[in-house]
Design an enzyme around this catalytic site. Sequence first.
Site, PDB file in Angstrom:
ATOM      1  N   ASP A 149       0.740  -1.402   0.198  1.00  0.00           N
ATOM      2  CA  ASP A 149      -0.189   0.401  -0.022  1.00  0.00           C
ATOM      3  C   ASP A 149       0.949   0.618  -0.013  1.00  0.00           C
ATOM      4  OD1 ASP A 149       0.587  -0.178   2.534  1.00  0.00           O
ATOM      5  OD2 ASP A 149      -0.856  -1.214   2.975  1.00  0.00           O
TER       6      ASP A 149
ATOM      7  N   ASN B 247      -6.673  -3.524  13.997  1.00  0.00           N
ATOM      8  CA  ASN B 247      -8.364  -4.086  14.226  1.00  0.00           C
ATOM      9  C   ASN B 247      -8.654  -4.954  12.829  1.00  0.00           C
ATOM     10  OD1 ASN B 247      -7.537  -2.518  11.438  1.00  0.00           O
ATOM     11  ND2 ASN B 247      -9.536  -0.646  11.556  1.00  0.00           N
TER      12      ASN B 247
ATOM     13  N   HIS C 145      -6.949  -5.265  10.805  1.00  0.00           N
ATOM     14  CA  HIS C 145      -6.920  -4.955   9.175  1.00  0.00           C
ATOM     15  C   HIS C 145      -5.732  -5.513   8.586  1.00  0.00           C
ATOM     16  CE1 HIS C 145      -4.982  -1.227   9.471  1.00  0.00           C
ATOM     17  NE2 HIS C 145      -3.767  -1.264   9.632  1.00  0.00           N
TER      18      HIS C 145
ATOM     19  N   GLU D 212      -9.314  -1.872   5.656  1.00  0.00           N
ATOM     20  CA  GLU D 212     -10.198  -2.201   6.707  1.00  0.00           C
ATOM     21  C   GLU D 212     -11.439  -3.207   7.703  1.00  0.00           C
ATOM     22  OE1 GLU D 212      -8.330  -0.249   8.934  1.00  0.00           O
ATOM     23  OE2 GLU D 212      -7.792   2.051   8.330  1.00  0.00           O
TER      24      GLU D 212
END
Length: 258
Positions: A67, A136, A138, A143
């Site tokens: 990313d 979380n 990811h 997400e």
Amino acid sequence: MKVVILKTEDEVAQYSADFISHSVTTNKNAVLGLATGSSPIACYQKLIQAHQRAQLSFKHCTTFNLDEYIGICPDNDQSYRQFMNEQLYKHIDIPLLNTHIPNGSSSDLEHEAKCYEDKIKAFGGIDLQLLGIGRNCHIGFNEPGSSLSSRTRVKSLSNDTILANSRFFKPEEFQPSSALTMGIGTILEAKKILLIATGEQKALAIKHCVEGPISAFFPASALQQHADSTIVIDEAAAQLLSSRDYYMLEEDRRKQAS
Ligand code: F6R
């Protein structure tokens, strides 16, 4: 899914560096998928040491990063391009032309995402994908709620992720709120996957990833569907796993058999 629980962060870094070294020594043209963030830094340092001490060569390897932030240029110190150059590429013998990171400052992000997917395919796919995991759950910047078959695309970062990553930014600095990221479908096409996590702040995410139901709300749980994924974690990140003892027994057996 292979779960390897080690005592310390340093052992996790050594295990992952050895895993990547093995992939490069058995295939000098290996296509590596790489990650940024704090999790892989110690692993990259060990790869640099292996390059310097043991002549581990990356000359013929190709890399694709997961990313890149949107809204900052590749030459900005906060870009993942600069992160990779500083943490790994400038210390090893990989030609920079062989290293690919999505261009988050492209004027046509949709086109950039498609070209990134096409480039990965043109190189025959990713042999080994290295991943970290967000608190979380990811992977990449997929997400919670990301489609489990998503491809490279623009994603807005969640408030949790923006907060977690604010530690890398000075208060006066611009912090991006979106990124161009490989999709979960893209990640799952890698031939092998290695996810690393350390520290108790990752324990809940690891619990969802390894033992939770497969769900778009816990993106890393999609790795349960991959035929060759390894999760390497320290004891702090493993503390919520119900079948911890079983994973350790399995790893002992694998070691004895090898
Ligand atoms: C980085 C990436 C992210 C990180 C994750 C964990 O390229 O794609 O998924 O791996 O946010 O970050 P750290 O390692 O900083 O806790």
